[in-house]
Design a protein around this motif. Structure first.
Motif, PDB file in Angstrom:
ATOM      1  N   ILE A   1       0.845  -1.208   0.000  1.00 51.14           N
ATOM      2  CA  ILE A   1       0.000   0.000   0.000  1.00 51.14           C
ATOM      3  C   ILE A   1       0.880   1.258   0.000  1.00 51.14           C
ATOM      4  O   ILE A   1       0.682   2.194  -0.788  1.00 51.14           O
ATOM      5  N   ARG A   2       1.889   1.210   0.858  1.00 49.79           N
ATOM      6  CA  ARG A   2       2.772   2.381   0.979  1.00 49.79           C
ATOM      7  C   ARG A   2       3.523   2.616  -0.330  1.00 49.79           C
ATOM      8  O   ARG A   2       3.513   3.726  -0.882  1.00 49.79           O
TER       9      ARG A   2
ATOM     10  N   ALA B   1       2.916   1.420  -3.415  1.00 52.75           N
ATOM     11  CA  ALA B   1       2.055   1.700  -4.580  1.00 52.75           C
ATOM     12  C   ALA B   1       1.558   3.141  -4.530  1.00 52.75           C
ATOM     13  O   ALA B   1       1.465   3.819  -5.566  1.00 52.75           O
ATOM     14  N   ASP B   2       1.242   3.598  -3.319  1.00 55.03           N
ATOM     15  CA  ASP B   2       0.759   4.965  -3.165  1.00 55.03           C
ATOM     16  C   ASP B   2       1.841   5.963  -3.603  1.00 55.03           C
ATOM     17  O   ASP B   2       1.582   6.931  -4.331  1.00 55.03           O
TER      18      ASP B   2
ATOM     19  N   TYR C   1      -0.933   1.851 -10.431  1.00 55.48           N
ATOM     20  CA  TYR C   1      -0.418   1.773  -9.056  1.00 55.48           C
ATOM     21  C   TYR C   1      -1.527   2.008  -8.036  1.00 55.48           C
ATOM     22  O   TYR C   1      -1.507   1.435  -6.958  1.00 55.48           O
ATOM     23  N   GLU C   2      -2.477   2.831  -8.419  1.00 55.81           N
ATOM     24  CA  GLU C   2      -3.610   3.035  -7.512  1.00 55.81           C
ATOM     25  C   GLU C   2      -4.405   1.727  -7.381  1.00 55.81           C
ATOM     26  O   GLU C   2      -4.858   1.359  -6.300  1.00 55.81           O
TER      27      GLU C   2
ATOM     28  N   LYS D   1      -2.660  -0.492  -5.082  1.00 56.07           N
ATOM     29  CA  LYS D   1      -2.897  -0.051  -3.702  1.00 56.07           C
ATOM     30  C   LYS D   1      -4.283  -0.508  -3.214  1.00 56.07           C
ATOM     31  O   LYS D   1      -4.420  -1.088  -2.127  1.00 56.07           O
TER      32      LYS D   1
ATOM     33  N   GLU E   1      -5.153  -3.024  -0.202  1.00 58.06           N
ATOM     34  CA  GLU E   1      -6.019  -2.613   0.920  1.00 58.06           C
ATOM     35  C   GLU E   1      -7.117  -3.634   1.167  1.00 58.06           C
ATOM     36  O   GLU E   1      -7.477  -3.923   2.303  1.00 58.06           O
TER      37      GLU E   1
END
Lengths: 190, 1013
Positions: free
Chosen positions: B33-34, B36-37, B48-49, B52, B56
């Motif tokens: 998550i970190r 990709a964000d 990439y979103e 993420k 999640e």
């Protein structure tokens, strides 16, 4: 008393005459249906007058993966007999032979070089039966089975890989005369 | 690609950096998550979103878990073409929700949208596969149509046929809207008609042509034509020299020919059946197919049946005879199976042809050509295992004179002419089976006046064989047969030469002899077919001594021939009737019913097992686990098993069959039986249920209109009964077979109990208690109304009593009444007038329950030749006992539910307006009192039964019961001696008695553990 036809999934509700016999293995549903999905013409049944299945043969068409193309153990396009069974009440009528012949017709229709099968090396009755139908031993797969059918002191048993050439193998390149002398490891069989 | 269960985790794009790739493949979601964000913010790449969001959704909190659903929803609404890799990621990330969200409204349309924009991409096929895995036929059809359009000139013919097939499947699926159904039907049919025209009119079809070329394409065409087309079109195409059934046969393809015979028969097209079969058989004679390729017995039977229905019957029958004669002339060249088929065809012809057409024989009484043909057939096949089954139907059709000539002349002659001892006993065993069969045929009896010389006659018939007064079947003949069969049994036992020869035979003749003796004893005992609304126990009016003699003979034979499944299955059923479920289980287990054959065979042991022996669920860990796991594995996905294999192989007829089979399996009565039996047993021991039956994944598509299908396989039973009467399984089953009606009623009553047993979670504290209470009340009323409507609908069908035992009928009726009572009680608050119906319903419930209890506690009628111990009426009545308990508990739970509702309302609403009338509460308390008293009584009954079985001296009592009777009549005495002789004497039966006793004790012990509250 018998009709010969292609398998239908509904036949799975009529297998008791074959599959309650201890010599016949019962597989998961997906196994039967996979054969019917992929190779329907190689899945044939014999039924009695009441629709009970009294014999069936399951086969497939395949070749070894391309990665083994240059291996001496590579198997070209061929049909393989996975299972053949006849109910006790329908034995001695040549039903096994007829089913096998029907699979061979399908193998020819699908341009297979040969039909092959594995049989326990001590199953003399089956070996004689297949020899009478034109099959010969192509190789011996050492310790292929994880048990022994007649000798409780042994925990493995060899398999004979038997073959019968089909029309495509015009020059009979895929069979050999002294197959009993060719031993391979189970790892060489794909 | 790494795998997590069924859903492979997709590989990230190669352009993704190693750090993120590693975190993703390690499942290190916070890092993913970190990272990709971070990448999304710096690169502005929406991929990439998506990574993420997918990461999640792997976390535990509900909001994060659902983030992928929000993202999918946004994609659907955006109308833009999604990125393929994003779709793959989202489909994987949403995998846990895909059973709840509708794929056809979310990912399916996104896949279809992507394919439309990228029709030539090899990944388009993956999209089709995904849609098929979730059985989203709407999107799959759109994708296949796009693929077909984009690949018109390819040699891969599958694109066209996928499109046609999916259009057809959609047109017959509930997924299709009514408005579109006609369009899709027409589209599928027209495309195939065009393909058929191309093939019909082209000298040669090339792989790039859009005609019919492969075997599977032909089959698909005819299946679609049959379903959607006109009858005339089907008939015309069937006769086409290029497409038709005969042209397929010439290419060694039988499928269309077989299918068309069924279709033609359903349309009554006998002229065409006649022509088709005649031409098919001629192909072999004319060298166009292998000679005997079409010599299936079914084809001969259809040909003969059709010949007797066509306009010019005489000429048609002559043609049949001519073809048959040609085959008879060459039959020596045929395989043994086809030789036998030809012999049976001759027999069939003899029975179907008018006597005037058959070669006349000199008048020898009943020695007609039909009798002679059966004799000729048996001369060749009498020693084969299937000999009896082969001739059984023909023998059943013989007139009495013919039957007499057959047994007294033909069979006697065969016996006389055979000097080989072993062959003679085989023949004798066959003779007894045929004589038994004939006792079940009504033509062997003549009606006898009910009053003769002013005296009422006890028996309605006179046997035409022995001239004695008889019932159906003739008791005198049965007894005679038992004595003679026992003599032959003894002859084998004393002859070493015959015994040595037995292992080489198809079948041990002692097995046939024991089966004849056993079946004859069952009939003499008075066992009747269990076809509906039976007395509390099927054995209630059966002579227990004779019944047990039958069982001991058959049991003793099982030691000699343990591998005979017909005998084993018969014994399983008999021991279940006898209340020996644990012993029945011991006999059942070696048959190794597992995996695929469970759906058809498990009911033979498991149906009603919870009512017979709940203790089995305690003594056998996971008693029904194999069945449940079979259905879990086979029905795990919403698509039919192996469907993609069939698509990728181009096996179109397999796709249609797999779809039909899957639909049937999801509606299996055995599946419903599995769910219900397990739940009842769990409740019996106070266990915790997995959840409401209605929310089980197996029942989600089952509504009142769903036809639940029974496919129990009785094929392995040895059935000696004539074809005019019920088969043996109808005699030895505890009650009517599994059925749509019984399965639905079980499902509904379980739902009722689920409603009564619902308890909200302890931490459930609604913020607006009053609103929640109103919602709850509405839900209860709606559910009760629905259940009551459905139960009433099934119970009011005129045929319903035929599908239930009387105990089941009472239980279901009481539950239906209780649901009505609860509905009225809860929907009538104190502000309304007192609901009088509640008292009337309560009275009906008590009356039905009293009747059930009376029938359970009524002692067995006296007067049979043997006097069973008191305990016998209990052990053969476990099923009714179970329903006495279940009915009492349903009453008790219903009363508790209403009272609890009332008390909650009183506590919530101090005005008292929403609570219930005191008359209703009084009625519920009365119901509870009746039920509580009945349960106490039942508890004592079980205790008494356990104590009684625990006493000493049972062995001798049982042996005296079965063997120690002084028979009044000489013939009955002979029967008793015959039985002793077959089993090797009274001493040999001791072990058997011990097993029966032990099984009763185990059954009683299990009942002792069952909760009576």
């Amino acid at each position: 008393m018998a009709n010969f036809r292609r398998f239908r999934p509904e036949d799975l509700n009529k297998l008791s005459k074959c599959n309650l016999d201890p010599l016949t293995e019962t597989y998961e549903l997906g196994f039967y249906l996979q054969y019917y999905a992929k190779w329907p013409s190689l899945f044939q049944v014999a039924e009695d007058q009441n629709g009970n299945i009294i014999g069936y043969i399951m086969g497939k068409l395949e070749s070894s993966p391309d990665v083994y193309k240059f291996s001496e153990h590579y198997l070209p396009w061929h049909a393989h007999i996975t299972a053949v069974t006849v109910a006790p009440e329908a034995r001695r009528l040549g039903i096994g032979k007829l089913l096998t012949e029907q699979l061979e017709v399908a193998a020819d229709a699908n341009d297979a070089f040969f039909v092959d099968l594995f049989v326990r090396s001590t199953n003399h009755k089956a070996i004689t039966f297949y020899k009478s139908m034109g099959y010969s031993i192509y190789r011996v797969v050492k310790d292929y089975y994880g048990d022994h059918s007649s000798d409780p002191t042994k925990d493995t048993e060899d398999a004979y890989d038997m073959r019968k050439p089909m029309k495509r193998d015009v020059k009979l390149e895929h069979i050999r005369e002294n197959g009993e002398k060719f031993e391979v490891d189970p790892n060489d069989v794909w | 690609m790494s795998f997590y269960g069924r859903h492979p985790r997709p590989a990230l794009k190669n352009s993704v950096d190693v750090q993120l790739q590693t975190a993703f493949s390690d499942g290190n979601w916070p890092s993913v998550i970190r990272l990709a964000d971070k990448r999304f913010k710096s690169l502005k790449d929406p991929y990439y979103e998506a990574i993420k969001i997918s990461a999640e959704s792997q976390l535990d909190s509900a909001a994060e878990k659902c983030s992928v659903l929000v993202a999918i929803d946004a994609l659907v609404k955006s109308k833009t073409v999604p990125d393929y890799d994003v779709l793959e990621l989202y489909e994987w990330a949403a995998r846990d929700f895909l059973e709840d969200i509708d794929y056809a409204d979310t990912l399916g349309p996104l896949r279809a949208r992507w394919v439309k924009a990228n029709p030539k991409s090899p990944l388009a096929v993956q999209c089709l596969q995904s849609c098929l895995e979730y059985w989203d036929l709407v999107s799959a059809q759109q994708i296949s149509a796009t693929l077909d359009k984009a690949n018109v000139n390819t040699t891969d013919r599958r694109y066209m046929y996928w499109s046609v097939l999916l259009t057809f499947l959609l047109s017959i699926s509930p997924q299709c809207t009514e408005n579109s159904r006609k369009i899709y039907s027409l589209l599928a049919l027209k495309q195939l008609e065009r393909a058929a025209d191309i093939t019909e009119n082209s000298p040669k079809v090339e792989p790039t042509d859009r005609g019919l070329l492969t075997e599977e394409e032909f089959y698909l065409y005819f299946r679609v034509l049959r379903t959607l087309g006109f009858k005339e079109d089907y008939l015309n195409r069937l006769e086409s020299p290029k497409l038709g059934a005969l042209s397929q046969l010439k290419a060694d393809r039988k499928v269309l020919f077989w299918e068309s015979l069924d279709v033609l028969e359903s349309w009554g097209e006998w002229d065409r059946i006649f022509d088709l079969c005649k031409q098919a058989l001629s192909l072999g004679l004319d060298g166009e197919t292998p000679e005997f390729y079409v010599c299936d017995l079914r084809i001969w039977k259809k040909l003969v049946a059709a010949a007797s229905k066509v306009a010019n019957e005489e000429s048609a029958l002559e043609e049949v005879q001519s073809i048959l004669n040609r085959f008879i002339a060459i039959k020596d060249k045929a395989n043994a199976m086809y030789r036998k088929n030809i012999s049976l065809a001759l027999l069939e012809t003899t029975f179907r042809f008018p006597a005037t057409l058959l070669t006349p024989s000199p008048d020898h009484g009943g020695l007609t050509p039909r009798v002679i043909q059966i004799g000729l057939f048996l001369e060749n096949y009498y020693d084969r295992l299937a000999a009896f089954d082969d001739v059984k139907d023909y023998v059943s059709q013989l007139s009495f004179e013919e039957a007499k000539a057959f047994t007294e002349i033909v069979l006697s002659k065969m016996l006389e002419e055979n000097s080989d001892k072993t062959k003679r006993v085989i023949l004798k065993a066959l003779e007894y089976k045929i004589r038994y069969l004939l006792t079940t045929c009504p033509q062997t009896l003549s009606h006898h006046p009910s009053v003769v010389d002013g005296e009422e006659q006890a028996k309605p018939y006179r046997c035409r064989f022995c001239s004695k007064l008889a019932s159906l079947p003739c008791e005198h003949c049965l007894k005679q047969m038992i004595v003679e069969a026992a003599d032959t049994h003894k002859q084998i036992a004393n002859d070493a030469e015959i015994k040595d020869a037995i292992p080489k035979l198809d079948r041990d003749p002692r097995l046939d002899l024991s089966l004849v003796i056993g079946n004859a004893l069952l009939k003499l005992a008075g066992l009747k077919p269990q076809t509906g609304d039976i007395a509390p126990s099927p054995l209630r009016d059966v002579d227990s001594g004779l019944f047990l003699r039958a069982v001991v003979v058959l049991d003793s034979q099982l030691k000699e021939t343990p591998s005979d499944t017909g005998l084993r299955l018969l014994l399983v059923k008999l021991y279940l009737l006898l209340g020996c479920a644990s012993y029945a289980q011991q006999i059942w287990i070696p048959m190794d019913v597992k995996r695929t054959i469970q759906d058809a065979l498990s009911p033979l042991f498991f149906d009603r097992i919870g009512s017979l022996s709940p203790g089995l669920f305690q003594s056998t860990r996971g008693l029904m686990d194999p069945l449940r796991s079979y259905y879990s594995n086979s029905l795990r996905d919403s698509c039919p098993l192996r469907i993609w294999d069939a698509f990728s192989a181009g096996s179109y007829s397999s796709i249609l069959d797999l779809t039909e089979y899957d639909s049937r399996l999801r509606r299996s009565s055995t599946l419903m039986m599995t769910l219900v039996e397990e739940r009842r047993a769990t409740r019996a021991f106070g266990g915790k249920l997995d959840g409401d039956i209605e929310v089980s994944p197996f029942t989600e598509d089952i509504g009142d209109n769903t036809e639940l299908v029974n496919k129990t396989d009785y094929g392995s039973f040895t059935n000696l009964e004539g074809s005019q009467g019920p088969p043996i399984q109808d005699f030895v089953r505890l009650g009517p077979d599994l059925s749509n009606v019984r399965s639905h009623l079980s499902f509904l009553t379980e739902q009722y109990l689920d409603l009564l047993g619902f308890k909200p979670p302890k931490d459930y504290k609604p913020a607006k208690a009053n609103e929640a209470a109103i919602r709850d009340r509405n839900y209860i009323i709606e559910t009760l109304a629905r259940l009551n409507n459905s139960l009433t609908m099934f119970l009011h069908k005129s045929e319903t009593p035929l599908f239930l035992t009387s105990a089941e009928m009472t239980y279901n009726t009481v539950v239906s009444l209780l649901s009505a009572s609860l509905l009225t009680s809860i929907s009538t608050s104190r502000a309304d007038p007192v609901p009088k119906a509640v008292c009337a319903i309560g009275s009906s419930v008590r009356s039905a329950f009293a009747h059930l209890r009376t029938s359970f506690y009524t002692p067995l009628p006296t007067g049979s030749s043997s006097s069973p111990p008191d305990i016998y009426s209990s052990v053969i009545n476990f099923h009714t006992m179970s329903y006495v308990r279940d009915t009492a508990l349903a009453m008790k739970y219903s009363a508790a539910f209403v009272i609890s509702f009332h008390e909650k309302e009183l506590a919530r609403d101090r005005t008292g307006k929403s609570s219930l009338h005191k008359e209703v509460i009084a009625e519920m308390k009365a119901l509870d009192a009746v039920a509580t008293k009945a349960l106490m009584e039942l508890k004592k009954h079980v205790q008494k039964m356990k104590e009684s079985l625990g006493e000493g001296g049972w062995l001798d009592r049982m042996l005296d019961w079965v063997f120690g009777l002084e028979e009044d009549d000489e013939q009955e005495d002979e029967v008793a001696k015959a039985v002793e002789q077959v089993i090797g004497g009274r001493a040999e039966a001791e072990e058997w008695v011990s097993k029966v006793l032990e099984s009763w004790r185990e059954g009683a012990k299990g009942w002792g553990m069952v909760r009576m509250e």
